[in-house]
Design an enzyme around this catalytic site. Structure first.
Site, PDB file in Angstrom:
ATOM      1  N   SER A 139      59.939 101.445 102.107  1.00  0.00           N
ATOM      2  CA  SER A 139      59.720 100.091 101.633  1.00  0.00           C
ATOM      3  C   SER A 139      59.697  99.114 102.815  1.00  0.00           C
ATOM      4  O   SER A 139      58.917  99.299 103.731  1.00  0.00           O
ATOM      5  CB  SER A 139      60.805  99.755 100.604  1.00  0.00           C
ATOM      6  OG  SER A 139      60.401  98.712  99.778  1.00  0.00           O
ATOM      7  N   ASP A 159      52.784 102.583  92.702  1.00  0.00           N
ATOM      8  CA  ASP A 159      53.925 101.832  93.217  1.00  0.00           C
ATOM      9  C   ASP A 159      53.831 100.358  92.820  1.00  0.00           C
ATOM     10  O   ASP A 159      52.852  99.691  93.136  1.00  0.00           O
ATOM     11  CB  ASP A 159      53.980 101.956  94.742  1.00  0.00           C
ATOM     12  CG  ASP A 159      55.336 101.601  95.321  1.00  0.00           C
ATOM     13  OD1 ASP A 159      55.896 100.568  94.911  1.00  0.00           O
ATOM     14  OD2 ASP A 159      55.832 102.350  96.177  1.00  0.00           O
ATOM     15  N   HIS A 181      58.447 103.606  92.776  1.00  0.00           N
ATOM     16  CA  HIS A 181      58.484 103.054  94.133  1.00  0.00           C
ATOM     17  C   HIS A 181      58.842 104.160  95.111  1.00  0.00           C
ATOM     18  O   HIS A 181      59.970 104.635  95.149  1.00  0.00           O
ATOM     19  CB  HIS A 181      59.519 101.935  94.181  1.00  0.00           C
ATOM     20  CG  HIS A 181      59.564 101.194  95.478  1.00  0.00           C
ATOM     21  ND1 HIS A 181      58.429 100.770  96.145  1.00  0.00           N
ATOM     22  CD2 HIS A 181      60.615 100.791  96.237  1.00  0.00           C
ATOM     23  CE1 HIS A 181      58.787 100.128  97.249  1.00  0.00           C
ATOM     24  NE2 HIS A 181      60.092 100.136  97.337  1.00  0.00           N
TER      25      HIS A 181
END
Length: 530
Positions: free
Chosen positions: A242, A469, A499
């Site tokens: 991320s 995502d 995610h």
């Protein structure tokens, strides 16, 4: 991910039981750090001038501090390997390396085979604002295969958790802040929203003003290169998730010759500024919601939500939010479920397909007047534990985002952009549109509009994008691979939901990632895992 502050620290919500928030924080004054239980573990350095030669003293890890999320001390990994913790000293201001220093909290689990050991594999789990010291043990078993040849290492970035965590408002003030209407419709609501944003910034300046200029991504990247040296590695072996992908890209730009085998998963688009990123998230969360509502419609009567089509299910959710805006419902204890908290809870559950069932249940119960589950989901995203304590992830998220981004928006500028956000997402458009004001009144100027991640001469960096995502939309992976440069960024695709890719459990993804990190086998560019 680089979350908008409306979706702070949410990368972690994808892989843990959201009813038991993984993080919890204290009010200022309860923070533990180098002067607390781990003081004896601090790095030994004679002066800030020879920090690269400092020696770390590793000891058994205590329970996470309140700022890290609280809870119990990490349990050993399968096979009995225990987690060890220490502190590393780093310059507060890299422009003045002989000046003051800060302590960065570290955690590690040593490699299974020291004879085959490559080095230390450093993890950053995103946010920004996530405590790596608290998160790595929570996911330790997921990465245990990589421990065949690496020490697994993570850290609390500066401003996070035990690394001189940024402090802003008290738990009571944060409860009030999250109850403020995050999608104001009237002039009075707009005034209250603007006042709340500025009050928060002022609290951060009052409680952590001296460190706010030094918590940006560039400083964190320099910390990682110092960490590499202190850990005794010639190259940085890295796994960024991320927002951790942006940090990895910035590191590669600053230190291309020091890049070792690296993986970027759930990839931030480095070509987008804060506004574009927020708009991209609106589209990403709408895509995830579309997938959720379509799944519900496909299951017919098995789904608890009304509607025979995806659009009808979504309209039911929109109607619920409209009702909550007019009249909040019973939540947890004296706290009530508002429209904004419900939207936060919906976003939290969209991070993983595994939590879709909780979302379905929470929406059904809220429609019947019980908002407890949606509020618990929102708490997991906001870093609030069931005892009412918050971790420092929201404060750190805002501080890091605002140290990086130059963009500052007035209320009028924000309102002018709302139609585009609403067009991107009926459910999340207003919510993420108003989050553009997160840095309004912030006491520190931002460093960039977009980060430079070009890294000519760096070793190959594996960039893994997930087509479903919600938080870091799939196209960000291609943008990152291209920006890293030819021969550096190697794009790989996972066709899935949620995610991130590696933690999905997909055997193909784990085989390709493991093959590169453990054996140096770079997957062919364009590889697709299903």
């Amino acid at each position: 991910m680089r979350t908008s502050p409306a979706l702070r620290a949410a990368a972690l919500a994808a892989a843990v039981t959201v009813l038991l928030p993984i993080t919890a924080c204290s009010e200022s004054g309860n923070k533990e750090g180098p002067d607390g239980p781990l003081a004896a573990n601090a790095a030994e350095a004679s002066s800030s001038g020879d920090l690269a030669s400092q020696k770390l003293t590793w000891k058994p890890c205590p329970a996470p501090s309140a700022a890290q999320g609280g809870g119990k001390a990490p349990t050993p990994l399968p096979g009995g390997t225990s987690w060890e913790c220490s502190f590393m000293r780093a310059p507060l201001d890299y422009a003045k390396p002989g000046g003051g220093t800060i302590e960065l909290a570290l955690i590690r689990a040593r490699a299974k085979s020291q004879d085959k050991r490559i080095g230390s594999l450093i993890f950053n789990f995103g946010g920004p604002g996530a405590s790596g010291v608290a998160t790595l043990p929570a996911f330790g078993s997921d990465y245990d295969k990589l421990r065949a040849r690496y020490d697994l290492v993570s850290f609390d970035p500066r401003g996070v958790g035990r690394s001189d965590g940024v402090e802003c408002e008290s738990d009571k003030q944060l409860d009030a802040r999250f109850e403020t209407d995050g999608t104001p419709d009237t002039s009075a609501e707009v005034d209250a929203f603007v006042k709340d944003t500025k009050t928060f910034a002022q609290a951060c300046e009052k409680n952590s003003g001296k460190q706010l200029p030094y918590v940006g991504t560039t400083d964190a990247a320099r910390d990682m290169d110092l960490m590499r040296q202190v850990l005794g590695d010639k190259k940085l072996y890295y796994f960024g998730i991320s927002y951790g992908t942006e940090l990895g890209g910035v590191y590669a730009h600053l230190f291309p010759k020091n890049v070792g085998r690296s993986v970027l998963d759930a990839v931030v688009d480095p070509t987008q500024d804060f506004e574009q990123s927020s708009l991209g998230q609106a589209k990403g969360f709408q895509l995830a919601l579309d997938n959720f509502t379509q799944d519900c419609a496909d299951r017919g009567d098995e789904c608890k939500l009304p509607g025979s089509s995806s659009k009808e299910v979504e309209q039911g959710i929109a109607d619920l939010l409209t009702k909550l805006e007019k009249k909040p419902i019973e939540g947890l204890g004296p706290r009530r479920l508002t429209e904004t908290l419900a939207t936060t809870g919906i976003a939290a559950a969209l991070y993983s397909k595994q939590t879709w069932s909780l979302l379905e249940q929470g929406l059904d119960e809220a429609d019947g007047g019980n908002g407890a589950l949606l509020l618990a989901l929102a708490d997991s995203l906001n870093g609030r534990s069931d005892n009412g304590q918050y971790d420092n992830s929201m404060a750190a998220n805002t501080a890091i985002n605002c140290a990086d981004s130059k963009q500052r928006f007035t209320a009028d500028q924000t309102e002018a952009k709302l139609p585009e956000f609403r067009s991107a997402s009926k459910i999340f458009g207003n919510y993420l549109g108003w989050s553009l004001m997160a840095c309004t009144g912030w006491p520190v100027k931002g460093a960039w509009n977009t980060p430079d991640v070009s890294a000519p001469g760096a070793a190959p960096i594996l960039v893994v994008g997930n087509t479903g995502d919600p938080a870091t939309p799939y196209k960000g992976a291609r943008a990152m691979a291209d920006a890293l440069g030819e021969g550096v960024g190697v794009e790989m695709t996972y066709e899935g939901q949620g995610h991130g890719a590696y933690n999905s459990g997909n055997a193909c993804v784990q085989e390709k990632v493991g093959g590169y990190l453990l054996d140096g086998k770079v997957p062919a560019a364009g590889t697709v895992c299903k």
